[in-house]
Design a protein around this motif. Structure first.
Motif, PDB file in Angstrom:
ATOM      1  N   GLY A 116       0.809  -1.218   0.000  1.00 53.09           N
ATOM      2  CA  GLY A 116       0.000   0.000   0.000  1.00 53.09           C
ATOM      3  C   GLY A 116       0.843   1.268   0.000  1.00 53.09           C
ATOM      4  N   ARG A 117       2.043   1.185  -0.572  1.00 52.23           N
ATOM      5  CA  ARG A 117       2.946   2.344  -0.631  1.00 52.23           C
ATOM      6  C   ARG A 117       3.181   2.738  -2.084  1.00 52.23           C
ATOM      7  N   GLU A 164      -1.814  10.043  -1.924  1.00 51.16           N
ATOM      8  CA  GLU A 164      -2.921  10.190  -0.966  1.00 51.16           C
ATOM      9  C   GLU A 164      -4.133   9.350  -1.381  1.00 51.16           C
ATOM     10  N   GLU A 165      -4.196   8.984  -2.653  1.00 47.70           N
ATOM     11  CA  GLU A 165      -5.345   8.213  -3.155  1.00 47.70           C
ATOM     12  C   GLU A 165      -5.179   6.700  -2.970  1.00 47.70           C
ATOM     13  N   PRO A 167      -5.262   4.643  -0.297  1.00 54.26           N
ATOM     14  CA  PRO A 167      -6.315   3.931   0.458  1.00 54.26           C
ATOM     15  C   PRO A 167      -7.601   3.755  -0.349  1.00 54.26           C
ATOM     16  N   GLU A 168      -7.975   4.792  -1.090  1.00 54.74           N
ATOM     17  CA  GLU A 168      -9.195   4.713  -1.910  1.00 54.74           C
ATOM     18  C   GLU A 168      -9.033   3.674  -3.026  1.00 54.74           C
ATOM     19  N   ASP A 170      -6.996   1.056  -3.048  1.00 57.58           N
ATOM     20  CA  ASP A 170      -6.964  -0.271  -2.427  1.00 57.58           C
ATOM     21  C   ASP A 170      -8.354  -0.717  -1.965  1.00 57.58           C
ATOM     22  N   ASN A 171      -9.157   0.220  -1.471  1.00 56.57           N
ATOM     23  CA  ASN A 171     -10.473  -0.127  -0.930  1.00 56.57           C
ATOM     24  C   ASN A 171     -11.501  -0.496  -2.000  1.00 56.57           C
ATOM     25  N   ILE A 177      -7.894  -6.673  -0.399  1.00 56.10           N
ATOM     26  CA  ILE A 177      -7.460  -6.250   0.939  1.00 56.10           C
ATOM     27  C   ILE A 177      -7.418  -7.449   1.875  1.00 56.10           C
TER      28      ILE A 177
END
Length: 186
Positions: A116-117, A164-165, A167-168, A170-171, A177
């Motif tokens: 997630g990086r 910054e996007e 998490p969005e 990945d979700n 996940i």
């Protein structure tokens, strides 16, 4: 001189790609990690571990370019084994002068994305087909050039989402996940 593991490594990678091609042709790779593909990846990673314990990392000078690339493909596809992938990356770092630099770049990016990086070289895509966010858009082509990857156009770079996007991004895939948590990426 042919190294004793040269043919075997090439065969393992070719088998991986043949299974992948067959499953893709049958439309079976769209929903998560197909069990047959996972089984091939695990078996190949296990055999590569054995080879590494015998000869160290399969560098170009040890097994030839094609077999060293085959070893990288096996590592790149051992996605259910984060620690193995990270150990192999460390070995590639130690042997950077005796491996294909593109392979190290792809592996670095894949490890980053699964954690997630942001990636460094822009080799990994999102499920939607865009490049996954990168560490530094300004210097992306400079980093790519260092590892013999072709430059990206300004348009392609502009379309890369910002870190910054992540998490969005990945979700968007709940199964992805859950899988990453199960195998230890996050």
């Amino acid at each position: 001189m042919i190294h004793p593991f040269e043919k075997e490594l090439i065969h393992l990678a070719e088998y991986d790609l043949a299974v992948r091609e067959r499953l893709a042709g049958e439309g079976k790779l769209a929903d998560g990690y197909h069990p047959e593909m996972e089984s091939v990846h695990k078996a190949n990673a296990q055999r590569l571990r054995e080879i590494i314990s015998e000869i160290g990392f399969p560098t170009i000078s040890k097994v030839g370019q094609k077999a060293s690339d085959a070893a990288w493909l096996i590592i790149q596809h051992s996605i259910g084994e984060p620690e193995f992938m990270k150990k192999c990356y460390a070995m590639m770092e130690e042997n950077y002068h005796d491996i294909n630099p593109k392979n190290k770049a792809y592996l670095y990016d894949r490890i980053q994305v699964f954690q997630g990086r942001p990636q460094k070289y822009g080799t990994q895509l999102t499920a939607g087909g865009l490049l996954f966010p990168v560490e530094d858009k300004e210097n992306l082509n400079g980093e790519r050039e260092k590892v013999n990857l072709p430059p990206l156009s300004e348009k392609e770079i502009h379309q890369i989402p910002n870190p910054e996007e992540i998490p969005e991004i990945d979700n968007r895939d709940r199964g992805y996940i859950l899988w990453r948590k199960k195998v230890g990426w996050v």
